[in-house]
Design a protein around this motif. Structure first.
Motif, PDB file in Angstrom:
ATOM      1  N   ARG A   1     -45.834  13.936 -26.958  1.00  0.00           N
ATOM      2  CA  ARG A   1     -45.555  12.677 -26.244  1.00  0.00           C
ATOM      3  C   ARG A   1     -46.060  11.536 -27.354  1.00  0.00           C
ATOM      4  O   ARG A   1     -45.930  10.230 -26.773  1.00  0.00           O
TER       5      ARG A   1
ATOM      6  N   CYS B   1     -42.987   8.829 -27.616  1.00  0.00           N
ATOM      7  CA  CYS B   1     -43.201   8.092 -26.202  1.00  0.00           C
ATOM      8  C   CYS B   1     -44.357   7.272 -26.231  1.00  0.00           C
ATOM      9  O   CYS B   1     -44.177   6.016 -25.913  1.00  0.00           O
ATOM     10  N   ASP B   2     -45.478   7.440 -26.772  1.00  0.00           N
ATOM     11  CA  ASP B   2     -46.583   6.607 -26.464  1.00  0.00           C
ATOM     12  C   ASP B   2     -46.451   5.385 -27.485  1.00  0.00           C
ATOM     13  O   ASP B   2     -47.057   4.296 -27.039  1.00  0.00           O
TER      14      ASP B   2
ATOM     15  N   TYR C   1     -43.751   3.966 -28.189  1.00  0.00           N
ATOM     16  CA  TYR C   1     -42.560   3.308 -27.550  1.00  0.00           C
ATOM     17  C   TYR C   1     -43.248   2.696 -26.533  1.00  0.00           C
ATOM     18  O   TYR C   1     -43.014   1.376 -26.188  1.00  0.00           O
ATOM     19  N   GLU C   2     -44.169   3.268 -25.497  1.00  0.00           N
ATOM     20  CA  GLU C   2     -44.959   2.656 -24.587  1.00  0.00           C
ATOM     21  C   GLU C   2     -45.664   1.520 -24.961  1.00  0.00           C
ATOM     22  O   GLU C   2     -45.705   0.239 -24.447  1.00  0.00           O
ATOM     23  N   GLN C   3     -46.474   1.608 -26.254  1.00  0.00           N
ATOM     24  CA  GLN C   3     -47.367   0.610 -26.688  1.00  0.00           C
ATOM     25  C   GLN C   3     -46.384  -0.808 -27.265  1.00  0.00           C
ATOM     26  O   GLN C   3     -46.823  -1.904 -27.091  1.00  0.00           O
TER      27      GLN C   3
ATOM     28  N   ASP D   1     -37.482  -0.147 -25.065  1.00  0.00           N
ATOM     29  CA  ASP D   1     -38.601   0.724 -25.094  1.00  0.00           C
ATOM     30  C   ASP D   1     -39.220   1.453 -23.868  1.00  0.00           C
ATOM     31  O   ASP D   1     -39.380   2.420 -23.515  1.00  0.00           O
ATOM     32  N   ILE D   2     -39.426   0.481 -22.880  1.00  0.00           N
ATOM     33  CA  ILE D   2     -39.849   0.823 -21.559  1.00  0.00           C
ATOM     34  C   ILE D   2     -38.790   1.729 -20.851  1.00  0.00           C
ATOM     35  O   ILE D   2     -39.217   2.891 -20.281  1.00  0.00           O
TER      36      ILE D   2
ATOM     37  N   VAL E   1     -39.332   5.465 -22.490  1.00  0.00           N
ATOM     38  CA  VAL E   1     -40.755   5.954 -21.684  1.00  0.00           C
ATOM     39  C   VAL E   1     -40.224   6.323 -20.419  1.00  0.00           C
ATOM     40  O   VAL E   1     -40.610   7.640 -20.068  1.00  0.00           O
TER      41      VAL E   1
ATOM     42  N   LYS F   1     -46.344   8.573 -15.034  1.00  0.00           N
ATOM     43  CA  LYS F   1     -45.814   7.923 -16.217  1.00  0.00           C
ATOM     44  C   LYS F   1     -44.901   7.131 -15.915  1.00  0.00           C
ATOM     45  O   LYS F   1     -44.671   6.041 -16.288  1.00  0.00           O
TER      46      LYS F   1
ATOM     47  N   ALA G   1     -44.301   3.017 -15.761  1.00  0.00           N
ATOM     48  CA  ALA G   1     -43.300   2.445 -16.495  1.00  0.00           C
ATOM     49  C   ALA G   1     -42.554   1.477 -15.931  1.00  0.00           C
ATOM     50  O   ALA G   1     -42.152   0.438 -16.343  1.00  0.00           O
TER      51      ALA G   1
ATOM     52  N   ARG H   1     -44.141  -1.543 -14.986  1.00  0.00           N
ATOM     53  CA  ARG H   1     -44.303  -2.411 -16.398  1.00  0.00           C
ATOM     54  C   ARG H   1     -42.978  -3.182 -16.660  1.00  0.00           C
ATOM     55  O   ARG H   1     -42.811  -4.214 -16.888  1.00  0.00           O
TER      56      ARG H   1
END
Length: 172
Positions: A17, A20-21, A23-25, A42-43, A46, A58, A62, A65
């Protein structure tokens, strides 16, 4: 951006991941910077990746967010839709703490959109959950603060002050 660019250029370098991490950040950073379009993109990546893996936690986080990103962009309909889906997930997982947090966020969206009665109802439910669970953390601080804002906006100063005082007490 550079980290994502490198990861995309060298997909064999990352496992699991990690992309994906990233993109999350980046989505979180973009949201904070007001770069809504990029943050949403990006979200959503995720959320899609979490759904493919069956990672409901997750995906739910997301969605929250994403809902708050839409709120910052004054897109209250999309914000409400995301947060309502996240709340349904919280309830399906019997995760009352996160339900209270999501209700707070739904209340802030309703408040921002001028739907103050709905905001009060969301914040009251969040506060009730916090009281029932004995929460004294940030979730409870926010729940009381949001409830105070909604009462203030409803021209109920005593109720607002009581909520603000409780929020400050918990924050200390």
């Amino acid at each position: 951006d550079r980290a994502v660019g490198l990861a995309e250029a060298h997909p064999q370098a990352l496992r699991g991941r990690a992309l994906c991490d990233l993109y999350e950040q980046r989505g979180g950073a973009r949201a904070q910077a007001g770069l809504v379009g990029g943050a949403v993109e990006d979200i959503r990546r995720v959320i899609d990746a979490a759904n493919r893996r069956g990672d409901r936690l997750k995906a739910r986080d997301a969605l929250i967010r994403l809902g708050m990103t839409y709120r910052r962009a004054d897109d209250y309909a999309r914000a409400s839709a995301c947060l309502t889906r996240a709340l349904a997930e919280c309830r399906a997982m019997q995760d009352e703490r996160h339900a209270a947090d999501t209700l707070y966020h739904l209340g802030t969206v309703a408040w921002s959109d001028g739907r103050n009665d709905e905001a009060i109802a969301c914040h009251e439910e969040a506060v009730a959950i916090c009281e029932r669970l004995g929460l004294t953390d940030l979730v409870a601080v926010q729940a009381y603060h949001g409830r105070g804002e909604a009462h203030f906006n409803n021209l109920e100063p005593r109720a607002a002050i009581a909520c603000y005082e409780r929020s400050i007490e918990l924050a200390r």
